[in-house]
Every structure is written in structure tokens, then in C-alpha cells.
Scaffold this motif. Structure first.
Motif, PDB file in Angstrom:
ATOM      1  N   LEU A  11       0.804  -1.223   0.000  1.00  0.00           N
ATOM      2  CA  LEU A  11       0.000   0.000   0.000  1.00  0.00           C
ATOM      3  C   LEU A  11       0.837   1.274   0.000  1.00  0.00           C
ATOM      4  O   LEU A  11       0.709   2.100  -0.886  1.00  0.00           O
ATOM      5  CB  LEU A  11      -0.930   0.008   1.219  1.00  0.00           C
ATOM      6  CG  LEU A  11      -2.197  -0.798   1.064  1.00  0.00           C
ATOM      7  CD1 LEU A  11      -2.928  -0.905   2.389  1.00  0.00           C
ATOM      8  CD2 LEU A  11      -3.112  -0.141   0.047  1.00  0.00           C
ATOM      9  N   PHE A  14       3.513   2.605  -2.880  1.00  0.00           N
ATOM     10  CA  PHE A  14       3.408   1.546  -3.890  1.00  0.00           C
ATOM     11  C   PHE A  14       3.921   2.009  -5.250  1.00  0.00           C
ATOM     12  O   PHE A  14       4.657   1.315  -5.938  1.00  0.00           O
ATOM     13  CB  PHE A  14       1.941   1.127  -4.004  1.00  0.00           C
ATOM     14  CG  PHE A  14       1.681   0.188  -5.118  1.00  0.00           C
ATOM     15  CD1 PHE A  14       1.301   0.644  -6.364  1.00  0.00           C
ATOM     16  CD2 PHE A  14       1.808  -1.171  -4.936  1.00  0.00           C
ATOM     17  CE1 PHE A  14       1.077  -0.231  -7.395  1.00  0.00           C
ATOM     18  CE2 PHE A  14       1.577  -2.056  -5.954  1.00  0.00           C
ATOM     19  CZ  PHE A  14       1.205  -1.580  -7.189  1.00  0.00           C
ATOM     20  N   ILE A  15       3.530   3.204  -5.612  1.00  0.00           N
ATOM     21  CA  ILE A  15       3.852   3.657  -6.955  1.00  0.00           C
ATOM     22  C   ILE A  15       5.358   3.814  -7.132  1.00  0.00           C
ATOM     23  O   ILE A  15       5.895   3.552  -8.198  1.00  0.00           O
ATOM     24  CB  ILE A  15       3.093   4.967  -7.250  1.00  0.00           C
ATOM     25  CG1 ILE A  15       1.603   4.636  -7.295  1.00  0.00           C
ATOM     26  CG2 ILE A  15       3.531   5.595  -8.563  1.00  0.00           C
ATOM     27  CD1 ILE A  15       0.724   5.834  -7.111  1.00  0.00           C
ATOM     28  N   LEU A  18       7.055   0.681  -8.439  1.00  0.00           N
ATOM     29  CA  LEU A  18       6.792   0.116  -9.762  1.00  0.00           C
ATOM     30  C   LEU A  18       7.960   0.206 -10.750  1.00  0.00           C
ATOM     31  O   LEU A  18       8.145  -0.711 -11.530  1.00  0.00           O
ATOM     32  CB  LEU A  18       5.561   0.782 -10.383  1.00  0.00           C
ATOM     33  CG  LEU A  18       4.241   0.097 -10.094  1.00  0.00           C
ATOM     34  CD1 LEU A  18       3.128   0.827 -10.816  1.00  0.00           C
ATOM     35  CD2 LEU A  18       4.245  -1.350 -10.512  1.00  0.00           C
TER      36      LEU A  18
ATOM     37  N   ILE B 194      -2.893  -0.623 -12.607  1.00  0.00           N
ATOM     38  CA  ILE B 194      -2.200   0.666 -12.527  1.00  0.00           C
ATOM     39  C   ILE B 194      -1.302   0.981 -13.736  1.00  0.00           C
ATOM     40  O   ILE B 194      -1.425   2.072 -14.309  1.00  0.00           O
ATOM     41  CB  ILE B 194      -1.439   0.779 -11.191  1.00  0.00           C
ATOM     42  CG1 ILE B 194      -2.455   0.990 -10.074  1.00  0.00           C
ATOM     43  CG2 ILE B 194      -0.416   1.922 -11.213  1.00  0.00           C
ATOM     44  CD1 ILE B 194      -1.873   1.072  -8.695  1.00  0.00           C
ATOM     45  N   ALA B 234      -3.612   2.877  -3.904  1.00  0.00           N
ATOM     46  CA  ALA B 234      -2.560   3.169  -4.886  1.00  0.00           C
ATOM     47  C   ALA B 234      -3.165   3.700  -6.187  1.00  0.00           C
ATOM     48  O   ALA B 234      -2.579   4.557  -6.849  1.00  0.00           O
ATOM     49  CB  ALA B 234      -1.742   1.915  -5.151  1.00  0.00           C
ATOM     50  N   ASP B 237      -3.953   7.227  -5.458  1.00  0.00           N
ATOM     51  CA  ASP B 237      -2.692   7.984  -5.381  1.00  0.00           C
ATOM     52  C   ASP B 237      -2.197   8.337  -6.773  1.00  0.00           C
ATOM     53  O   ASP B 237      -1.715   9.447  -7.020  1.00  0.00           O
ATOM     54  CB  ASP B 237      -1.616   7.176  -4.653  1.00  0.00           C
ATOM     55  CG  ASP B 237      -1.844   7.124  -3.157  1.00  0.00           C
ATOM     56  OD1 ASP B 237      -2.714   7.859  -2.656  1.00  0.00           O
ATOM     57  OD2 ASP B 237      -1.165   6.313  -2.490  1.00  0.00           O
ATOM     58  N   LEU B 238      -2.296   7.370  -7.685  1.00  0.00           N
ATOM     59  CA  LEU B 238      -1.840   7.634  -9.053  1.00  0.00           C
ATOM     60  C   LEU B 238      -2.719   8.702  -9.715  1.00  0.00           C
ATOM     61  O   LEU B 238      -2.219   9.635 -10.347  1.00  0.00           O
ATOM     62  CB  LEU B 238      -1.866   6.350  -9.887  1.00  0.00           C
ATOM     63  CG  LEU B 238      -1.442   6.570 -11.342  1.00  0.00           C
ATOM     64  CD1 LEU B 238       0.068   6.761 -11.446  1.00  0.00           C
ATOM     65  CD2 LEU B 238      -1.874   5.435 -12.245  1.00  0.00           C
ATOM     66  N   ARG B 241      -2.061  12.321  -9.175  1.00  0.00           N
ATOM     67  CA  ARG B 241      -0.881  12.903  -9.828  1.00  0.00           C
ATOM     68  C   ARG B 241      -1.220  13.605 -11.142  1.00  0.00           C
ATOM     69  O   ARG B 241      -0.380  14.274 -11.716  1.00  0.00           O
ATOM     70  CB  ARG B 241       0.139  11.817 -10.118  1.00  0.00           C
ATOM     71  CG  ARG B 241       0.761  11.245  -8.876  1.00  0.00           C
ATOM     72  CD  ARG B 241       1.843  10.274  -9.253  1.00  0.00           C
ATOM     73  NE  ARG B 241       2.595   9.894  -8.072  1.00  0.00           N
ATOM     74  CZ  ARG B 241       3.785   9.332  -8.094  1.00  0.00           C
ATOM     75  NH1 ARG B 241       4.362   9.091  -9.251  1.00  0.00           N
ATOM     76  NH2 ARG B 241       4.403   9.010  -6.977  1.00  0.00           N
TER      77      ARG B 241
END
Lengths: 232, 346
Positions: A11, A14-15, A18, B194, B234, B237-238, B241
């Protein structure tokens, strides 16, 4: 030198995890026709049950693979099925020692624990359970593995020596000693005393996970007790 | 062996083909316009192309289209079309007229790999990806095509698990050499894969819808296995942006399950998760599927839930249920009975 990661079930941040970094293949094993185990130098800690995103080069979209090595193993390993019409796995199958691959840090929330539970897998879906087994989570587990042929039961010697009678191999395509002849779902249907207190971890194709989940629900296992990981 | 179809090719792909045939590059646009703007189905009809090129195209390619093999009509006017795909599989497409609007719900895959607990499509497993042509064909061959006001990628399959073909479809639908639709009339729905979602946001102007269904990680894992690897936190969160601009809509889909995700705690959770985001929330009645442990929240509770979200400042709508009697409503599309499956690996 291993990176220290916050174990956050995928969580937090997380990004940031990647992006892929280059790693070196230490070796690749052919487990049976079309099924391979790929080993890398390990540069990050992980939790048993987590996945990594892998690509051979940045022109091929990465795909997710469950880690099948234990958290104390020196190498990080994954299983994969060769898909002849796929973009990535034909390239993965051509890798050899010393080749670079692009790999993410581990992430994911299909996590085991040391409580009694059922691990139910089809084909390469056994990967996260091997990781859990090799990471000290075998106690109180029953393992059901489905496959079409007698050579589908990857790591069966390890599972047999760890779980004994609590390791059931369901073989739909062949008769062989020690194997239940029939589909995994058939074996599950035949069980009339499934614990409602234990957790059922399912891992494999969508078809398998959905069918087994339906069987468990029919047998009044609460959805709170069913954890699914689907390979896509 | 059947010639490959030009239907579903992007302009860039047609340019490659005409180059391989030794024809001038500008003919690619002419061909694209014949196929997508003038809807011709014979190369002979491409009258501004040299006869020799038409002959070459006819020798190596096709532009013939199949038709739906079955149509069902709901009491509310919704229609469900059944189209053949490759390998003896089928897909469903739902046409939903509503006053002056008409929405087409298109499929992107035969079956689905995501295994969501509440979805009928998920119960048939995964049988294959739809090609770009097969996706576009659902629109092209629709008898009511001229009445369409919106297209939503909310039929069978997870669009971002077939990203390349979905992106090409959006390109053909919106390009001036293609169907020339405004991207504001197209919505692509995802459960939140994602990396693919990132690609879509950065390379498309179409609207985006995200299936949330609960703001809580532990709960979402129970009903949506994707949460293990791409958690909703997540995903959000993305999305934070990006500035999607005022023209591009971001919505969150929320199926209302009785005693599962319909409490005030969930309103608080959604509010925390989406705090400050410019988005819309669509509440959806659950249409029960066989062997499901889930039930739909009551109408009263759905209304209360909507009011709760509105009071938190979120634009919230309740989606009308359409086509339930022909199993065309949200989450009910399935061609499982028509699938000739291979022996499974378990």
C-alpha cells in the motif's frame, strides 16, 4: 547488499516501487515442457506471497509473477508458463545465466501467516505457497494442487516431505500412484467437513479460482475466509 | 484461409500496408475514411483509389463484417446483441436507450480474468482478447448506431487487460479519419490495473471510470482479487498525480451491497479516500448472480448513501438499472453457456 523495505502489503509508496531495475539471471530451470523456474540475484526483502513485475527489456510490458522462493533463500525465483503467442514468456524462456532482466521490487497483499489454513493451487499457482512453505508458514496447512498431468506437481518432493498426507495432488488427465484422479474442483466437492474457521487461499487461473470459490461458498465458507490471487 | 481484415486497423497500420503495396502514403487516409466514415464493405467502392490498388487490397485483405447472431429486447427498450468472436466464442453488447440519449456498453474480452465476486462475466473465466476490429465492430454493426450518444467500455472483460486493442479502438473512434467521436462521449472503465491505467491517462482523452466498490483494502480483497496487487489506495494515489482537466471526467463506480459496503463508515471511508478530488461517484444497484453471498442494498439505503456522499461534497448519482430481464444489466453479461472450453489445467 539488500535494500530495506517497509513491509506494507503493497500500500504505502506503492507507486514508487513500480519502476523496474536491472537484475542478472543466475540460472533458469526447465521444470517440464513449457514451465520454467527463473532465478535472479536477490536485492530486496519480500513477504511470502508477494509478486514482482518482470520484463526482458523495456519494450515489452512487464507482467506479474509470484515469488516461489523463501524469504531466507539467497536467490529470488519465479515460475512461468511459456505462452507461445505471448510477448514476454518466449523471451523469458530464452534467457540464460548472466542475462539482464528488468524487475520491480516485491509487492502485493496475498500474504500468508502461521495459522491453520488451506492452500489451493492449480498449475504454477503453487508458487506463492512454496514461498510460504519455505518461509516457515507450513504448520497446520493443507495443500491441494491441481494439474492435468503427473508432471504438473512442481516441487512435489518438497511438499510431500513437509505436509505428508496433507498434500493432495489432483490429476485430471492421468492415473498415477499417490495422485487423486480427477479435477481439483471434484475433490473439493467431495469434502463434506470443511472448516469454517480456517482461511482458504486460492491461487491460479481465473477459471480455477472462481470455480473453487463458488464451491467454498456453496459449502458455507464465509467470504471473509477466502483469499484469492488470480494470474492475469 | 481468410484474408486479414483492414477493419480495426489504425491509420498508422494502414500506412504500413499501403507502403508494402507500393502505394502513396496519402491513400492510407483515403482507405481509413472509406472504412470508418463512409462505412463501405467492398474495396470496389473505394472509387478514389486506383483500380490496381483496389485489386491488390481485395487480393490480400477483407473488410467484410459479420452481423449479430442474436438480439434480445428488454421491456425497458434495452437490447442485448450477441456477436461471434474467434474460436467458437461469443461476446455480448448492450444498447441502452434513455430519452434522447443512447449508450452502448461494449465488451473488450471474451470472459474476464479478474474474478470479481459480484460479476457474472467473471464466472465464465477467460476465453480470449477481442481484436481492435472486434471491439469497433460492436459499434459499426449496431442497427441503432446513428442514435448513439455515448460509448462505455463496461461490457465483458477488463479493458486495461487488453490495453493495446482498447487504445487503438479509442483512437479509431475519435480520430478525424475514423468515426470522429468526441472523446468526451467515451468512457473506459477499469478495476484499476495501474500500469495500463497510467498509459491510458497519458495517451487518451476519453473519460475514465474506476470500480471501487469499497474504500477499504481488507474488504476489497474479499470481493476483488486485483486488490492484492493494485490496491484502491494506490489507484487513487496515481490519479491524484494527474490534472485531468475540466473536460475529462473521472468517476468511481460503487455497487451497493447490503451490510457489506453500505454503512456510514463507508461514506466516511470514501470521503477520506477521495478527499479533494474532482470526481463523480456512481452508485449501482447489485443485480444478484447465482451462488453469490452478496445481496443488493435497499433502495432506501442507496438513497441515504447518496445523500451522505452529497453532503460530503461529492457529485453522486444512482445509475438506473436497465435490461435486467434480459440479463443485460450491470454485471450480468455472460456467454458461459456458449463457451466450448478446453480441458482446464486443474
Amino acid at each position: 547488499m539488500r535494500n530495506t523495505l517497509i513491509m506494507d502489503a503493497g500500500l504505502v509508496d506503492f507507486i514508487e516501487k513500480l519502476p523496474l531495475s536491472k537484475q542478472i539471471v543466475t540460472h533458469i530451470e526447465l521444470l517440464r515442457k513449457g514451465v520454467y523456474m527463473l532465478h535472479f540475484l536477490r536485492t530486496a526483502d519480500f513477504l511470502p506471497g508477494q509478486v514482482v513485475a518482470i520484463s526482458t527489456d523495456l519494450s515489452v510490458p512487464p507482467r506479474l509473477y509470484s515469488i516461489c522462493s523463501g524469504e531466507q533463500d539467497e536467490k529470488l525465483s519465479v515460475l512461468f508458463n511459456l505462452k507461445s503467442d505471448g510477448l514476454l514468456t518466449p523471451k523469458l524462456a530464452q534467457l540464460s545465466q548472466g542475462d539482464p532482466v528488468w524487475i520491480s521490487t516485491p509487492f502485493g497483499a496475498f500474504l500468508g501467516d502461521d495459522q491453520p489454513a488451506w492452500w489451493i493451487a492449480a498449475g504454477t499457482g503453487i508458487a506463492p505457497f512454496r514461498s510460504m512453505m519455505r518461509s516457515g508458514m507450513a504448520n497446520g496447512k493443507t495443500v491441494i494442487h491441481g494439474g492435468r498431468s503427473a508432471d504438473s506437481f512442481y516441487f512435489q518432493n518438497e511438499f510431500l516431505s513437509t505436509f505428508g498426507e496433507n498434500y493432495i495432488r489432483c490429476c485430471s488427465g492421468e492415473h498415477a500412484e499417490g495422485l487423486y484422479h480427477g479435477r481439483l474442483t471434484q475433490w473439493m466437492q467431495e469434502q463434506d467437513r470443511l472448516s469454517k474457521d480456517q482461511t482458504y487461499y486460492l491461487c491460479g487461473s481465473a477459471e480455477m479460482v472462481v470455480e473453487v470459490r463458488d464451491i467454498l461458498i456453496e459449502k458455507e465458507i464465509p467470504i471473509d475466509k477466502i483469499m484469492s490471487e488470480i494470474y492475469f | 484461409m481468410k484474408n486479414p481484415s483492414l477493419f480495426g486497423k489504425t491509420l498508422a497500420e494502414i500506412e504500413e500496408i499501403v507502403a508494402s503495396l507500393g502505394a502513396p502514403a496519402f491513400t492510407a487516409r483515403q482507405i481509413a475514411e472509406w472504412i470508418y466514415k463512409k462505412h463501405i464493405t467492398q474495396f470496389d467502392a473505394m472509387t478514389n483509389l486506383p483500380k490496381s490498388l483496389r485489386h491488390q487490397l481485395a487480393q490480400g485483405y477483407s473488410i467484410e463484417l459479420s452481423t449479430a447472431v442474436k438480439v434480445q429486447t428488454s421491456v425497458d427498450g434495452t437490447k442485448k446483441y450477441l456477436y461471434p468472436s474467434t474460436g467458437h466464442t461469443f461476446i455480448e453488447t448492450a444498447y441502452i436507450p434513455e430519452g434522447k440519449r443512447a449508450t452502448l456498453c461494449v465488451s473488450s474480452q471474451v470472459g474476464c480474468k479478474m474474478g470479481c465476486l459480484f460479476c457474472m462475466t467473471g464466472k465464465q473465466g477467460f476465453q480470449g482478447q477481442l481484436s481492435t476490429g472486434e471491439i469497433i465492430h460492436q459499434i459499426r454493426s449496431l442497427p441503432e448506431r446513428e442514435t448513439l450518444s455515448n460509448i462505455v467500455f463496461m461490457g465483458m472483460g477488463e479493458p486495461f487487460d487488453n490495453l493495446e486493442n482498447v487504445m487503438k479502438s479509442c483512437e479509431i473512434l475519435t480520430a478525424d479519419w475514423g468515426y470522429g467521436w468526441s472523446p468526451k462521449r467515451i468512457t473506459v472503465s477499469t478495476i484499476g490495473i495501474i500500469p495500463a491505467m497510467k498509459t491510458f491517462i497519458e495517451n487518451s482523452s476519453c473519460h475514465l471510470a474506476v470500480s471501487m466498490h469499497t474504500p477499504f483494502h481488507a474488504e476489497r480483497k474479499k470481493i476483488m482479487p486485483i486488490e492484492n496487487v493494485y490496491p484502491i489506495q494506490a489507484v487513487v494515489d496515481l490519479l491524484r498525480r494527474y490534472d485531468l482537466g475540466k473536460q475529462r471526467r473521472l468517476s468511481f463506480e460503487y455497487i451497493m451491497f447490503k451490510d457489506f459496503n453500505d454503512s456510514n463508515r463507508h461514506i466516511q471511508g470514501i470521503s477520506r479516500l477521495l478527499h479533494g478530488m474532482r470526481c463523480r461517484i456512481n452508485l449501482i444497484r447489485f443485480h444478484p448472480i447465482p451462488n453469490s453471498p452478496l445481496a443488493s442494498a435497499s433502495e432506501e439505503r442507496i438513497q441515504q448513501f447518496r445523500e451522505g456522499l452529497v453532503s460530503k461534497g461529492f457529485r453522486t448519482t444512482i445509475r438506473a438499472s436497465r435490461g435486467e430481464d434480459i440479463l443485460a444489466a450491470c454485471g450480468l453479461l455472460s456467454t458461459k453457456e456458449l463457451v466450448k472450453t478446453q480441458a482446464p489445467d486443474f
